[in-house]
Design an enzyme around this catalytic site. Structure first.
Site, PDB file in Angstrom:
ATOM      1  CB  SER A  46       8.926  46.380  46.966  1.00 15.37           C
ATOM      2  OG  SER A  46       7.642  45.881  46.696  1.00 15.37           O
ATOM      3  CE  LYS A  47       8.315  40.957  54.374  1.00 16.33           C
ATOM      4  NZ  LYS A  47       8.776  41.155  55.744  1.00 16.33           N
ATOM      5  NE  ARG A  48       3.742  48.107  49.301  1.00 21.98           N
ATOM      6  CZ  ARG A  48       3.580  49.413  49.288  1.00 21.98           C
ATOM      7  NH1 ARG A  48       2.692  49.963  50.061  1.00 21.98           N
ATOM      8  NH2 ARG A  48       4.328  50.186  48.514  1.00 21.98           N
ATOM      9  CG  ASP A  49       5.265  45.945  44.551  1.00 21.20           C
ATOM     10  OD1 ASP A  49       4.152  46.147  45.071  1.00 21.20           O
ATOM     11  OD2 ASP A  49       5.997  46.864  44.142  1.00 21.20           O
ATOM     12  N   GLY A  50       5.926  41.450  46.195  1.00 23.05           N
ATOM     13  CA  GLY A  50       6.182  40.024  46.016  1.00 23.05           C
ATOM     14  C   GLY A  50       7.263  39.721  44.998  1.00 23.05           C
TER      15      GLY A  50
END
Ligand code: ZN
Length: 474
Positions: free
Chosen positions: A239-243
């Protein structure tokens, strides 16, 4: 670049090189609405950094260029017209409003909308009349509505799909004259002599559409190698959000690109033995498409970190120093520190470079610490013994001339004084290290830290520590 895409590029490179083929970079930018400024540069930079140098491509040229689809826009329409001629495609004049209306009606009946071949039934005269009148048009594929389509995939084996489900009258040429991604892909793969197509499993079910076009144009269908996705675990995507989804996320955190390339190769493929470490040329040698797994590749950051630590340990001291210096600078910029020596002490302790600034910050700012740290059973110390040790060592350190402030001298003087007093090494060196670092665990011991800090700062920290102990014990 998403790690899934990075891995696809890596496998394509490995396979091409191993087969003695060419690795071609083509930029697919016909969907102008979805263009992200700077995205192409990211692709170039990432592939180059990884060492995936293309034999043909936008900037290096080659015999079948241009390699940017928006620069090939006149290439596609003649093929679409050829398909119209042969009955495999047709002009469609339906407006967006008409399509929206039919879609809404369809959805109201609980059905999924598929283009209903409305314009397939226009007479050739009417088509010509509307073209001449300048009405906006698209060209659609005339997909069969019955029967089934099969093909062979090198990873997934024989695949069969019902045409009614897998095919639809997708647009080949859009109103703006640009080809759709799907159409341009087929045309360019053929014109560029692409023999093997590697891509994600999300394309398994759309492959019959491509095959329909290849057959309709009388062209040879390429070999397909569909790759399972790269996942965080069995249930979660990266996930992009979790980097943790992008190549640059990991480079920014201080992972080495060689470790990342090595590990990524093993996410969804294995060499068939226990070997784990591979350079890029070694991967070319070892890669075998028959060992690509069907199940998703699990991208385990812990495992990557282990790889990274191993790669760091194997670096030459010079390479490590060059790599770690910017990370030292993040906390030590402006502080006079022997980076060469600090790098020697840090190399075995570094798993990823982003951990470095926190690990060396104590050399700049004395951390807050608990006096409990002076109590250590194995070292047989406690705050009282520690204070005695610090008081004893202070004049010893002060007696070392600034010019002789070297590890060997510091070591020899301290050891001589400790022996003379009949103390145990730990009883003196443990408190000294706590006093000047404030940490339970440090790169190097008391001697190395004293050396790195320099005489003035060592004595200042020692005085402050002794003062604290004295008032606590009073
Ligand atoms: Zn239509």
């Amino acid at each position: 670049m998403h790690l899934g895409g990075v891995r696809t590029a890596l496998y394509a490179y490995l396979f091409a090189k191993q087969q003695g083929g060419q690795f071609i970079l083509r930029i697919e930018d016909t969907d102008q609405v979805r263009l992200v400024p700077g995205a192409t540069e990211v692709i170039y930079d990432t592939l180059r950094e990884m060492g995936l140098n293309w034999d043909e491509g936008p900037d290096v040229g080659g015999p079948v260029g241009p390699y940017i689809q928006s620069q090939r826009r006149d290439t596609y329409l003649p093929y679409a017209k050829q398909l119209v001629q042969s009955g495999h495609a047709y002009y469609c004049f339906c407006t967006k409003e008409e399509l929206d209306e039919r879609r809404a009606a369809c959805e109201a009946r609980g059905e999924t909308f598929k283009y209903d071949k409305h314009c397939l039934h226009l007479s050739p005269e009417e088509v010509q009349r509307r073209l001449d009148a300048g009405e906006p048009w698209v060209i659609r594929m005339n997909a069969p509505t019955e029967g089934e389509s099969s093909y062979h995939d090198i990873v997934f084996g024989d695949m069969t799909f019902q045409n009614a489900e897998a095919l639809d009258d997708m647009v080949l040429i859009k109103q703006d004259g640009m080809p759709t991604y799907n159409f341009a892909n087929v045309i360019d793969d053929h014109l560029m002599g692409i023999t093997h197509v590697m891509r994600g499993t999300e394309y398994l079910s759309s492959t019959p559409r491509y095959n329909f076009l290849y057959r309709a144009l009388g062209w040879e269908i390429p070999q397909y190698i569909h790759l399972p996705p790269v996942m965080r675990d069995e249930h979660h995507k990266l996930s992009k959000r979790d980097g943790d989804a992008y190549y640059s996320d990991f480079i920014d955190k201080g992972y080495l690109k060689d470790a990342l390339v090595n590990y990524l190769a093993l996410v969804g493929w294995n060499p068939g033995n226990d070997r784990e470490f591979f350079t890029l040329p070694e991967l070319v040698e070892a890669f075998d498409v028959s060992r690509i797994t069907k199940s998703p590749g699990i991208f385990d950051v812990k495992k990557l970190t282990w790889f990274n630590a191993e790669y760091i340990r194997r670096m030459s001291p010079e390479d490590y120093l060059a790599a770690v210096t910017p990370w030292f600078d993040k906390t030590l910029e402006g502080v006079k520190i022997d980076y060469v020596r600090l790098a020697q002490l840090m190399q075995d302790r570094t798993e990823i470079f982003s951990q470095v600034p926190d690990m060396v910050r104590f050399l700049k700012d004395m951390p807050d610490y608990d006096l409990e740290l002076y109590t250590h059973k194995k070292m047989k110390t406690n705050p009282e013994i520690s204070l005695q040790a610090l008081d004893m060592l202070r004049p010893v350190l002060e007696g070392i001339p600034e010019a002789d402030w070297l590890e060997q001298t510091i070591h020899d003087r301290l050891m001589a004084a400790i022996a003379e007093r009949g103390m145990k090494n730990g009883q003196a060196l443990w408190p000294l290290r706590i006093a000047i670092s404030g940490l339970q665990s440090t790169p190097g011991g008391a001697v190395e830290i004293a050396y790195l800090l320099g005489k003035t700062r060592t004595l200042a920290r020692l005085d402050q520590a002794a003062e604290r102990l004295r008032s606590a014990l009073a």
